[in-house]
Design a protein around this motif. Structure first.
Motif, mmCIF file in Angstrom:
data_model
loop_
_atom_site.group_PDB
_atom_site.id
_atom_site.type_symbol
_atom_site.label_atom_id
_atom_site.label_comp_id
_atom_site.label_asym_id
_atom_site.label_seq_id
_atom_site.Cartn_x
_atom_site.Cartn_y
_atom_site.Cartn_z
ATOM 1 N N ALA A 43 0.834 -1.208 0.000
ATOM 2 C CA ALA A 43 0.000 0.000 0.000
ATOM 3 C C ALA A 43 0.870 1.258 0.000
ATOM 4 C CB ALA A 43 -0.932 -0.008 1.205
ATOM 5 N N LEU A 44 1.957 1.236 0.773
ATOM 6 C CA LEU A 44 2.860 2.394 0.823
ATOM 7 C C LEU A 44 3.479 2.642 -0.541
ATOM 8 C CD1 LEU A 44 4.496 4.572 2.251
ATOM 9 C CD2 LEU A 44 6.144 2.784 2.929
ATOM 10 N N THR A 45 3.948 1.583 -1.195
ATOM 11 C CA THR A 45 4.598 1.749 -2.493
ATOM 12 C C THR A 45 3.618 2.278 -3.532
ATOM 13 O OG1 THR A 45 6.075 -0.093 -1.975
ATOM 14 C CG2 THR A 45 5.964 0.612 -4.272
ATOM 15 N N ARG A 46 2.419 1.780 -3.521
ATOM 16 C CA ARG A 46 1.411 2.267 -4.464
ATOM 17 C C ARG A 46 1.156 3.753 -4.260
ATOM 18 N NH1 ARG A 46 -3.105 -2.646 -4.307
ATOM 19 N NH2 ARG A 46 -1.810 -4.209 -5.343
ATOM 20 N N GLN A 47 1.100 4.163 -3.020
ATOM 21 C CA GLN A 47 0.902 5.589 -2.734
ATOM 22 C C GLN A 47 2.096 6.404 -3.221
ATOM 23 O OE1 GLN A 47 -0.303 6.595 1.306
ATOM 24 N NE2 GLN A 47 0.877 8.496 1.211
ATOM 25 N N LEU A 48 3.308 5.906 -2.983
ATOM 26 C CA LEU A 48 4.511 6.611 -3.414
ATOM 27 C C LEU A 48 4.557 6.748 -4.933
ATOM 28 C CD1 LEU A 48 7.118 4.916 -1.043
ATOM 29 C CD2 LEU A 48 6.266 7.267 -0.891
ATOM 30 N N PHE B 145 8.313 -3.071 -8.288
ATOM 31 C CA PHE B 145 9.688 -2.694 -8.629
ATOM 32 C C PHE B 145 9.828 -2.525 -10.144
ATOM 33 C CE2 PHE B 145 14.108 -3.624 -9.639
ATOM 34 C CZ PHE B 145 14.831 -2.999 -8.640
ATOM 35 N N LEU B 146 9.325 -3.495 -10.894
ATOM 36 C CA LEU B 146 9.414 -3.433 -12.350
ATOM 37 C C LEU B 146 8.528 -2.327 -12.917
ATOM 38 C CD1 LEU B 146 9.451 -7.247 -13.165
ATOM 39 C CD2 LEU B 146 11.383 -5.665 -13.248
ATOM 40 N N TRP C 236 13.172 2.064 -3.489
ATOM 41 C CA TRP C 236 13.891 1.445 -2.378
ATOM 42 C C TRP C 236 12.954 0.736 -1.410
ATOM 43 C CZ3 TRP C 236 18.528 0.165 -3.156
ATOM 44 C CH2 TRP C 236 19.356 0.949 -3.983
ATOM 45 N N THR C 237 11.707 1.163 -1.351
ATOM 46 C CA THR C 237 10.743 0.440 -0.518
ATOM 47 C C THR C 237 10.511 -0.968 -1.058
ATOM 48 O OG1 THR C 237 9.630 2.486 0.127
ATOM 49 C CG2 THR C 237 8.385 0.455 0.395
#
Length: 414
Positions: A5-10, A37-38, A21-22
């Motif tokens: 969820a954090l990465t999607r928000q970022l 990542f990809l 990096w997350t």
């Protein structure tokens, strides 16, 4: 908040380094992290924003992390910052592909099509793209849809089918890859559905697709010839892109400037505009855009908009555009040698025809006649096999088209 969820928000907030990096923390074993990542690396606009970390990425690649191998290859691919970038990216894409990263096969395919290793090889391109699809590469699937929309690489042109395929992928994904919205917008443009295209490009930006800002602005605010007709709206959208380092949005002042606009300014304003043009185009070049350095070369060559006419600077910037795979950059270098005689000393016809050949491989069809002329004059001998296999038949077909006669003899000089 969980990592996913954090990465999607970022990603949606264009915080590229943090998103990268997350996901890197768990990419070795977490399939969701691998997908995200990809996704970050799939967008050319994102890759330059990781350059500050290139040493760390390189170290992790050499330590055997296959995802960092792919990231390291992407940095060389997009920025071409080393004299050996083509061979480095090839080696690390191969390593990443050997670990099952499907997008790496797709990038190797592009290298074959673009002639990054010396010659274009369409059979190798098709084979590698199929391997990428077999490894569930989203990059390869997106290229497949793009081919359907535009009728390229042997696919029948069917923009409606392409739109439906892209739309299906959007509905199938928990997190929407902005590239599918971009493809829907592209298909809409082909179908003349301009309002829908604007909506889809805007949706792409909302899902972290910074490249969509440019096409949103062009589609919504320009005419069919790409001339800006809504200057305020165009500038507003392009400024949003510049705020997140969308590299093609640094073309804003270039697209807003013409002779009438420049001539209407007082001398101080002209100097200010010239400085803005120079700074912005150099910023776009630093982010890996190949159009920005081409325009710098053009301004220096022609002495436009406050740029002193300087053929050495023109050559330098055209060369930088070419290094980033601009076919028009290669065409300009060719023209400066063969037609204008403004190239630096020592750049003779052999250089010109090599540049023309590279530009042709990259898609500048206007260079076909030049390449055939050079071949028939005894240049390009080490490309003879490919010229006779690929480019002579295309030239013969062009002659038949020009003559309007299928029986036109195909032995005329270029």
């Amino acid at each position: 908040m969980c990592m996913t969820a954090l990465t999607r928000q970022l990603i949606r907030e264009f915080r590229v380094q943090e998103a990268f990096w997350t996901t890197a923390e768990t990419v070795a074993y977490d399939s969701e992290a691998q997908m995200l990542f990809l996704l970050v690396l799939r967008q050319n606009n994102n890759v330059p924003l990781l350059f500050d970390d290139v040493k760390k990425i390189e170290m992790m690649a050499w330590q055997g992390n296959p995802y960092m191998m792919y990231a390291y290859a992407r940095l060389h691919d997009v920025l071409q910052y080393d004299n050996d970038s083509d061979s480095i990216k090839h080696d690390f894409y191969k390593l990443a592909a050997s670990h099952g990263i499907g997008d790496a096969y797709a990038q190797l395919a592009y290298m074959q099509k673009d002639g990054d290793l010396g010659e274009c090889d369409y059979d190798a391109y098709n084979d590698l793209m199929q391997k990428a699809l077999d490894h569930h590469s989203e990059k390869a699937m997106q290229q497949h849809i793009r081919d359907i929309i535009y009728g390229t690489n042997g696919s029948p042109r069917d923009a409606l089918k392409g739109y439906e395929l892209a739309e299906n992928h959007v509905h199938q994904q928990d997190f929407h890859d902005p590239e599918y919205y971009m493809l829907m917008g592209d298909a809409d443009r082909e179908l003349g559905r301009i309002g829908n295209a604007v909506t889809n490009y805007e949706l792409a930006t909302e899902h972290g697709g910074s490249a969509a800002f440019f096409w949103w602005a062009v589609t919504d605010c320009c005419d069919r010839d790409g001339i800006v007709v809504d200057r305020d709206g165009f500038a507003e959208i392009m400024q949003k892109g510049r705020a997140v380092d969308a590299r093609d949005c640094y073309l804003m002042y270039t697209m807003l400037t013409d002779d009438a606009t420049y001539d209407a300014l007082d001398p101080d304003a002209q100097r200010e505009l010239s400085a803005c043009l120079s700074d912005d185009l150099q910023a776009g070049w630093c982010l890996g855009d190949c159009v920005c350095p081409y325009y710098l070369g053009f301004y220096y060559e022609k002495g436009l908009y406050g740029f002193a006419q300087d053929y050495q600077q023109a050559w330098l910037w055209y060369g930088r555009a070419a290094r980033l795979r601009s076919p028009h950059g290669y065409a300009a270098l060719t023209r400066m040698i063969l037609d204008e005689s403004t190239a630096p000393a020592g750049c003779d016809e052999s250089f010109a025809y090599e540049y023309a050949y590279k530009g042709l491989m990259l898609g500048c069809d206007d260079l076909l006649q030049t390449v055939i002329r050079g071949y028939r004059q005894g240049f390009l001998d080490h490309h003879k096999a490919k010229i006779e296999e690929i480019w002579l038949p295309q030239y013969d077909e062009w002659l038949r088209h020009v003559a309007g006669d299928d029986d036109y003899p195909c032995n005329s000089e270029a």
